[in-house]
Write an enzyme that holds these catalytic residues in place. Structure first.
Site, short mmCIF file in Angstrom:
data_model
loop_
_atom_site.label_atom_id
_atom_site.label_comp_id
_atom_site.label_asym_id
_atom_site.label_seq_id
_atom_site.Cartn_x
_atom_site.Cartn_y
_atom_site.Cartn_z
N ARG A 172 0.84 -1.20 0.00
CA ARG A 172 0.00 0.00 0.00
C ARG A 172 0.88 1.25 0.00
O ARG A 172 1.49 1.60 1.00
CB ARG A 172 -0.90 0.01 1.23
CG ARG A 172 -1.78 1.26 1.37
CD ARG A 172 -2.59 1.16 2.65
NE ARG A 172 -3.45 2.30 2.88
CZ ARG A 172 -4.28 2.41 3.92
NH1 ARG A 172 -4.37 1.43 4.80
NH2 ARG A 172 -5.01 3.48 4.08
N ASP A 452 -4.42 3.22 13.80
CA ASP A 452 -3.56 3.84 12.80
C ASP A 452 -4.04 5.27 12.58
O ASP A 452 -4.81 5.81 13.37
CB ASP A 452 -3.52 3.02 11.50
CG ASP A 452 -4.85 2.98 10.76
OD1 ASP A 452 -5.78 3.73 11.14
OD2 ASP A 452 -4.95 2.19 9.80
#
Length: 545
Positions: A172, A452
């Site tokens: 990613r 996150d």
């Protein structure tokens, strides 16, 4: 001679490149050929990226003026058309349990060995983007592709190595809105997306293709099909330049912005040569819902704990994603389970695992083809649920029927209470995460959840929304009070004092909590809601490093 070797030896376009910081591994990653490839990417696609970001801002201005997101009339023929995405390779057919995490070497090895089908190595929300972290992540990617990824802990002496069977790596890169400030091309920072993707495919793409293990990517934060089209053009250029057959790249797009939810068909269509599926990036999606509708009092959300996937706009979004993907023979991936094992509290640990099990059961019964977890201990839970209810590799060809999902369904807010406890949680968790991020950690255990960057974004955007609309807050004494700047500052001081008392004065000062509180406050209480907390935080991070 390989295409990469030829590019290393070819005449260079990189006549104006500045690497502003030297870190370990930089010479291995930023080779002459790699830099030249990055220059070609940035000069070819950088201006188009900036145009698309300007288009985002213009559309947001229309939303702020009262326009509501909707399906695009000009692309109705795509939504109504009969077409499918290109065939998905066998190695990506079974994705029932995926684990996600940062590009830290030890955590990568543990994730690859976790028993999950896929590992999403995250240069974005689960990684703090220090230049050292980004370069170290690229070194780890090279070692993975070379079959030499191992690690010995310098403190304990414990060794880590890949097992015989590992998860398939999916990378990613950072989103279109981010820049890599430590590499200037023609005097300007390079796109962080092109930096992460370009270095990965340049060094590893041909090897991964030859082994049948890639190159595979997760694409974050897109807001329109035109941004997907740009990725498709980048993929085509990279494959042609590096001698990899066009269509070898397979990407999964995270639908984690509200505008993108109205363009899922179009995103699949633009990437139809290169796409494997879509994913419910639900935490960022909640943040995007708040950000997109921020000026509209009709869409104020309750405490985050009451914003569940089983109802309102989140349920509609999940069902539309499944319906759209399966209609086009693409995978519909479920969302993240952020729970982590609770040590020394068996009851709390059991309750956490049961929450995960219930969430995964909802996903598989709805029709999702796989799901995400944040911790290796949760892989068996997700696998057990999907194994029981999804005996085939996926549910792409299932014959489920779905109710019509209209604009109002995708916009319907959750109902519930806004409480002082919710305000305090947003403030404390947002600051704790931001402080860790400023200290180089992007995946942070807080209150038995692996958080996150989406955590901080939801936390500060909810504070902003409640302040902007002077929401009625249920105080701890049970009385309703209008939320105000003064009350926010009062609670902020109390929550900072709790953190300081819990960890001690020295750890508090060294942990950069005051700086984190300042950044959080600026992005949560200003007249306008900044697009991303990580943008000013990145400027602070650069000065600290």
């Amino acid at each position: 001679m390989t295409f990469v070797e030829a590019l290393e030896r070819a005449p260079k376009e990189a006549d104006h490149i500045e690497v502003l910081k030297r870190v370990e591994g930089v010479d291995r990653v930023l080779t002459e050929g790699a830099l030249d490839f990055l220059v070609r990417l940035e000069r070819r696609f950088g201006s188009r990226r900036r145009e698309l970001l300007a288009a985002r801002r213009a559309r947001q201005a229309r939303f702020d003026a009262g326009e509501l997101p909707d399906f695009l009339p000009e692309t109705k023929s795509i939504r109504d058309g009969v077409w499918e995405v290109a065939p998905i390779p066998a190695v990506l057919q079974d994705r029932r349990a995926e684990i996600t995490g940062p590009v830290d070497r030890k955590m990568m090895i543990n994730a690859l060995n976790s028993g999950a089908k896929m590992f999403m190595a995250d240069f974005e929300d689960a990684s703090s983007p220090t230049f050292g972290n980004m370069i170290d992540g690229q070194v780890n990617m090279q070692d993975y592709a070379n079959g030499s990824l191992d690690y010995t802990d310098p403190k304990s002496g414990k060794s880590y190595a890949l097992g015989e069977e590992t998860a398939v790596m999916i990378v990613r890169p950072r989103g279109w809105h981010m820049e890599e400030a430590h590499l200037l091309i023609d005097g300007q920072p390079i796109s962080a997306s092109l930096f992460d993707f370009g270095l990965h495919i340049f060094h590893n793409g041909a090897k991964l293709h030859a082994s049948g293990l890639g190159p595979f990517y997760y694409l974050p934060k897109m807001e329109s099909h035109l941004e997907a089209r740009l990725w498709d053009e980048v993929f085509e250029f990279a494959q042609e330049t590096l001698g990899i057959p066009v269509g070898s790249i397979k990407a999964t797009v995270l639908i984690e912005t509200l505008p993108a939810a109205f363009e899922m068909d179009e995103i699949l269509y633009e990437l139809r040569r290169h796409i494997a599926g879509l994913n419910c990036g639900r935490w960022d999606y909640i943040f995007s819902y708040i950000k997109t509708l921020r000026k509209n009092a009709a869409y104020v959300l309750p405490d985050r704990a009451q914003v569940g996937m089983d109802r309102a706009f989140l349920n509609a979004y999940s069902l539309l994603l499944i319906k759209t993907c399966h209609n086009r023979r693409a995978h519909a991936m479920g969302g993240m389970a952020a729970q982590i094992p609770v040590k020394n509290d068996e009851a709390a640990n059991t309750a956490a695992f049961e929450k995960v099990r219930a969430d995964k059961l909802r996903e598989v019964k709805a029709g999702h083809d796989g799901t995400w977890v944040a911790h290796p201990a949760l892989v068996p839970v997700a696998m057990e649920v999907f194994n029981e209810h999804m005996p085939a590799c996926n549910q792409v060809r299932s014959q489920r029927t779905f109710p019509p999902i209209r604009r109002d369904d995708l916009l319907r807010p959750h109902t519930g209470d806004i409480t002082e406890a919710g305000v305090r949680t947003n403030i404390s968790v947002g600051i704790e995460y931001t402080a860790a991020w400023l200290n180089g950690r992007g995946a942070v255990p807080i209150h038995n959840l692996m958080e996150d960057a989406a955590t901080a974004e939801i936390s500060r955007s909810q504070i902003w929304q409640w302040l902007h609309h002077q929401a009625s807050i249920i105080a701890q004494n049970g009385e309703a009070r209008s939320f105000s700047q003064d009350w926010f500052m009062e609670i902020l001081g109390e929550e900072l004092a709790k953190i300081r008392e819990a960890i001690g004065a020295d750890a508090y000062e060294q942990g950069r909590y005051e700086l984190a509180a300042n950044i959080f406050t600026e992005t949560a209480t200003g007249e306008d809601l900044p697009d991303f907390l990580t943008t000013p935080a990145y400027e602070a991070l650069r000065k600290l490093a």
